[in-house]
Design an enzyme around this catalytic site. Sequence first.
Site, PDB file in Angstrom:
ATOM      1  N   ASP A  77      14.739  44.081  39.757  1.00 39.09           N
ATOM      2  CA  ASP A  77      14.227  43.715  41.075  1.00 39.09           C
ATOM      3  C   ASP A  77      15.219  42.850  41.851  1.00 39.09           C
ATOM      4  O   ASP A  77      14.837  42.140  42.767  1.00 39.09           O
ATOM      5  CB  ASP A  77      12.877  43.011  40.940  1.00 39.09           C
ATOM      6  CG  ASP A  77      12.942  41.804  40.009  1.00 39.09           C
ATOM      7  OD1 ASP A  77      14.056  41.459  39.571  1.00 39.09           O
ATOM      8  OD2 ASP A  77      11.883  41.221  39.728  1.00 39.09           O
ATOM      9  N   HIS A 280      43.272  51.005  39.977  1.00 38.11           N
ATOM     10  CA  HIS A 280      42.064  50.271  40.351  1.00 38.11           C
ATOM     11  C   HIS A 280      41.580  49.422  39.177  1.00 38.11           C
ATOM     12  O   HIS A 280      40.462  49.578  38.691  1.00 38.11           O
ATOM     13  CB  HIS A 280      40.967  51.227  40.847  1.00 38.11           C
ATOM     14  CG  HIS A 280      41.262  51.771  42.210  1.00 38.11           C
ATOM     15  ND1 HIS A 280      40.472  52.690  42.839  1.00 38.11           N
ATOM     16  CD2 HIS A 280      42.271  51.506  43.082  1.00 38.11           C
ATOM     17  CE1 HIS A 280      40.983  52.968  44.036  1.00 38.11           C
ATOM     18  NE2 HIS A 280      42.074  52.275  44.198  1.00 38.11           N
ATOM     19  N   ASP A 297      46.012  42.933  44.296  1.00 34.36           N
ATOM     20  CA  ASP A 297      45.647  43.729  45.472  1.00 34.36           C
ATOM     21  C   ASP A 297      44.308  43.182  45.946  1.00 34.36           C
ATOM     22  O   ASP A 297      43.270  43.438  45.324  1.00 34.36           O
ATOM     23  CB  ASP A 297      45.558  45.209  45.063  1.00 34.36           C
ATOM     24  CG  ASP A 297      45.262  46.137  46.245  1.00 34.36           C
ATOM     25  OD1 ASP A 297      44.792  45.655  47.288  1.00 34.36           O
ATOM     26  OD2 ASP A 297      45.496  47.347  46.093  1.00 34.36           O
ATOM     27  N   ASP A 309      43.922  44.284  53.473  1.00 31.84           N
ATOM     28  CA  ASP A 309      44.211  45.012  52.236  1.00 31.84           C
ATOM     29  C   ASP A 309      45.682  44.753  51.916  1.00 31.84           C
ATOM     30  O   ASP A 309      46.558  45.405  52.472  1.00 31.84           O
ATOM     31  CB  ASP A 309      43.937  46.505  52.442  1.00 31.84           C
ATOM     32  CG  ASP A 309      44.163  47.313  51.166  1.00 31.84           C
ATOM     33  OD1 ASP A 309      44.432  46.707  50.112  1.00 31.84           O
ATOM     34  OD2 ASP A 309      44.085  48.557  51.240  1.00 31.84           O
ATOM     35  N   HIS A 390      50.299  57.498  44.173  1.00 32.98           N
ATOM     36  CA  HIS A 390      49.412  57.553  45.353  1.00 32.98           C
ATOM     37  C   HIS A 390      50.225  57.657  46.639  1.00 32.98           C
ATOM     38  O   HIS A 390      51.447  57.545  46.628  1.00 32.98           O
ATOM     39  CB  HIS A 390      48.499  56.320  45.402  1.00 32.98           C
ATOM     40  CG  HIS A 390      49.253  55.015  45.366  1.00 32.98           C
ATOM     41  ND1 HIS A 390      49.862  54.480  46.478  1.00 32.98           N
ATOM     42  CD2 HIS A 390      49.503  54.157  44.347  1.00 32.98           C
ATOM     43  CE1 HIS A 390      50.434  53.337  46.143  1.00 32.98           C
ATOM     44  NE2 HIS A 390      50.248  53.119  44.855  1.00 32.98           N
ATOM     45  N   HIS A 394      47.066  54.034  54.164  1.00 32.62           N
ATOM     46  CA  HIS A 394      45.827  54.575  54.729  1.00 32.62           C
ATOM     47  C   HIS A 394      45.449  53.738  55.935  1.00 32.62           C
ATOM     48  O   HIS A 394      45.955  52.626  56.105  1.00 32.62           O
ATOM     49  CB  HIS A 394      44.702  54.539  53.683  1.00 32.62           C
ATOM     50  CG  HIS A 394      44.539  53.198  53.039  1.00 32.62           C
ATOM     51  ND1 HIS A 394      43.813  52.175  53.622  1.00 32.62           N
ATOM     52  CD2 HIS A 394      45.036  52.677  51.885  1.00 32.62           C
ATOM     53  CE1 HIS A 394      43.858  51.104  52.826  1.00 32.62           C
ATOM     54  NE2 HIS A 394      44.599  51.368  51.784  1.00 32.62           N
ATOM     55  N   HIS A 401      39.372  51.811  53.497  1.00 32.07           N
ATOM     56  CA  HIS A 401      39.926  53.147  53.738  1.00 32.07           C
ATOM     57  C   HIS A 401      39.255  53.671  55.006  1.00 32.07           C
ATOM     58  O   HIS A 401      38.298  54.433  54.963  1.00 32.07           O
ATOM     59  CB  HIS A 401      39.696  54.075  52.538  1.00 32.07           C
ATOM     60  CG  HIS A 401      40.405  53.595  51.304  1.00 32.07           C
ATOM     61  ND1 HIS A 401      40.035  53.930  50.035  1.00 32.07           N
ATOM     62  CD2 HIS A 401      41.493  52.785  51.170  1.00 32.07           C
ATOM     63  CE1 HIS A 401      40.850  53.341  49.159  1.00 32.07           C
ATOM     64  NE2 HIS A 401      41.736  52.648  49.826  1.00 32.07           N
ATOM     65  N   GLU A 425      52.093  50.824  51.478  1.00 30.34           N
ATOM     66  CA  GLU A 425      51.918  50.279  50.135  1.00 30.34           C
ATOM     67  C   GLU A 425      52.490  51.157  49.027  1.00 30.34           C
ATOM     68  O   GLU A 425      51.764  51.588  48.127  1.00 30.34           O
ATOM     69  CB  GLU A 425      50.433  50.034  49.864  1.00 30.34           C
ATOM     70  CG  GLU A 425      49.515  51.226  50.150  1.00 30.34           C
ATOM     71  CD  GLU A 425      48.098  51.000  49.617  1.00 30.34           C
ATOM     72  OE1 GLU A 425      47.958  50.541  48.483  1.00 30.34           O
ATOM     73  OE2 GLU A 425      47.150  51.290  50.361  1.00 30.34           O
ATOM     74  N   TYR A 429      54.898  52.752  38.922  1.00 27.99           N
ATOM     75  CA  TYR A 429      54.052  52.392  37.781  1.00 27.99           C
ATOM     76  C   TYR A 429      54.551  53.105  36.529  1.00 27.99           C
ATOM     77  O   TYR A 429      54.627  54.338  36.519  1.00 27.99           O
ATOM     78  CB  TYR A 429      52.600  52.802  38.063  1.00 27.99           C
ATOM     79  CG  TYR A 429      52.129  52.362  39.431  1.00 27.99           C
ATOM     80  CD1 TYR A 429      51.602  51.091  39.634  1.00 27.99           C
ATOM     81  CD2 TYR A 429      52.262  53.214  40.538  1.00 27.99           C
ATOM     82  CE1 TYR A 429      51.197  50.685  40.895  1.00 27.99           C
ATOM     83  CE2 TYR A 429      51.864  52.806  41.803  1.00 27.99           C
ATOM     84  CZ  TYR A 429      51.335  51.547  41.979  1.00 27.99           C
ATOM     85  OH  TYR A 429      50.938  51.140  43.234  1.00 27.99           O
ATOM     86  N   ARG A 447      53.652  47.027  43.191  1.00 34.51           N
ATOM     87  CA  ARG A 447      53.214  47.554  44.495  1.00 34.51           C
ATOM     88  C   ARG A 447      53.379  46.433  45.499  1.00 34.51           C
ATOM     89  O   ARG A 447      53.130  45.259  45.183  1.00 34.51           O
ATOM     90  CB  ARG A 447      51.750  48.029  44.446  1.00 34.51           C
ATOM     91  CG  ARG A 447      51.218  48.497  45.805  1.00 34.51           C
ATOM     92  CD  ARG A 447      49.917  49.317  45.728  1.00 34.51           C
ATOM     93  NE  ARG A 447      48.769  48.572  45.247  1.00 34.51           N
ATOM     94  CZ  ARG A 447      48.241  48.690  44.041  1.00 34.51           C
ATOM     95  NH1 ARG A 447      48.769  49.514  43.162  1.00 34.51           N
ATOM     96  NH2 ARG A 447      47.183  47.973  43.686  1.00 34.51           N
ATOM     97  N   GLU A 449      52.115  45.779  49.449  1.00 34.33           N
ATOM     98  CA  GLU A 449      51.236  46.368  50.471  1.00 34.33           C
ATOM     99  C   GLU A 449      51.060  45.412  51.635  1.00 34.33           C
ATOM    100  O   GLU A 449      50.670  44.265  51.453  1.00 34.33           O
ATOM    101  CB  GLU A 449      49.859  46.682  49.866  1.00 34.33           C
ATOM    102  CG  GLU A 449      48.859  47.206  50.893  1.00 34.33           C
ATOM    103  CD  GLU A 449      47.537  47.644  50.271  1.00 34.33           C
ATOM    104  OE1 GLU A 449      47.149  47.054  49.244  1.00 34.33           O
ATOM    105  OE2 GLU A 449      46.918  48.566  50.807  1.00 34.33           O
TER     106      GLU A 449
HETATM  107 MN   LIG Z   1      45.345  49.801  50.197  1.00 32.56          MN
END
Ligand SMILES: [Mn+2]
Length: 488
Positions: A77, A280, A297, A309, A390, A394, A401, A425, A429, A447, A449
């Site tokens: 709940d 992720h 990130d 981002d 990737h 974006h 996104h 970005e 890897y 990375r 970004e």
């Molecule tokens: Mn991003």
Amino acid sequence: MAEQGGKPETPRTESHDPDFPEAFLQFMRSGWREDPIEVAALPEAPNFAKRRAALSEAFPGETLIIPTGNEKVRANDTDYPFRPGSDFFYLTGDRDPDSVLVLRPTGSGHDAILYTRQRNSKDTDAFFRSRNGELWIGRTHTLAEKSAELGLPTAPLGELGALLAGSAPGQTRVLRGFDANVDRAVLAYEPDREKPRDRELAWVLSELKLVKDEWEIAQLQAAIDATVRGFEDVARVLPADRGVKERLLEGVFGLRARHDGNDVGYGSIVGAGAHATILHWVRNTGETRPGELLLMDMGVEGHNLYTADVTRTVPVSGTFTPLQRQVYDIVYASQQAGMDAIKPGVQYRDVHKTCMRVLAEGLHDLGLLPVSVDEAMSEKSTVYRRWTLHGFGHMLGIDVHDCSNARNDNYRDGALAEGYVLTVEPGLYFQPEDELVPAELRGVGVRIEDDVLVTADGCRNLSAGLPRSAADVEAWLASQREAGPRLP
Ligand SMILES: [Mn+2]
């Protein structure tokens, strides 16, 4: 006095609530004062009206239904904190769950009406009995107060059902997937496979959001500035000589996000060591180790739901090893090449190719590409992607996104235009279990970004408040550590 029209909702109670004897109910129904609250028109309300006008122009003569969505159960709940649907908020500025925006055609355009929950004020038992009552959740707006604030006529949610039941198929479009009740009430009418009516509404909404106005750019800048402060907070508590939990860093950034903004715009990715190679990584169950890299990130979502981002990869001990630096410099060069390429009229796809070519060349220099750079870059191959994983970026806005329902022709296969905001970005890897890279590269992930605004003749880096080059990152980390920990 009950609010105009509609039935008060059934009290939402829980099994562990005590009983309500009649004497208690009677007692609770009386003796409350009703203090008015100050409601001012939102200064940005005219922006929302402009967007509704643009949407109206795209669909003359049709009824448009845009729900915000409902609260979602986290467990039993208890619900997740509610976050309005992005398209709905873009058009209204309303933050309450269950609301539905309806644009009804008139002779010259559309009338906008916001169907929304009624206030569970002190003259209803829900006031004290229901989990949605004001005794439980605090003062909510009356329909009139909400109308004054948003500059939008309001109606009780209870009246929506009749309107939906009377909607004509073929002249009604629904933004689907947000409110199951609305989806059920208006059956899909999609006679044309090439132009599915309801998806066309989602396309158009996404495409309206591509160009940001001045107010939106200011919201994004505020979210990005808060994100810069959050990264500084994290750098200040990151020890050079011992490990700390990734969750400590996630928590420190989250504190900044809740303090300076609405929340984080997405689950913070805090990847120490080999976790940096997991795109992720949001479990954040690891620990930093001196000598390793740390990829973060993270983005603050501002008060008006626009989000940053940003990714930075830092050497925990304070300086990059020569190999770490070599990888970092490849990614940095790729990002710089992407930023240099961005200007109005440039194909989105060409920015991608520009970034990826620099990464492929770097992979070649590291002796990893099994074929020439040109061959790897050909559409038939793209083997370099084993390590780049990737795209270059974006759109960014009220969604991390952003504009994700835009048609390919206007996004992936389209050209950039002034006023677009997007991330740049690139990353490299090297998975810990990759047998095709030397042992010393395994578990290294980098990375970088940033969030850029497309200007008349190029782009402006909105996240320039954080350093990007290897040397600048090292100097920044040292100065943050020197300054020491701080609370927001
Ligand atoms: Mn991003």
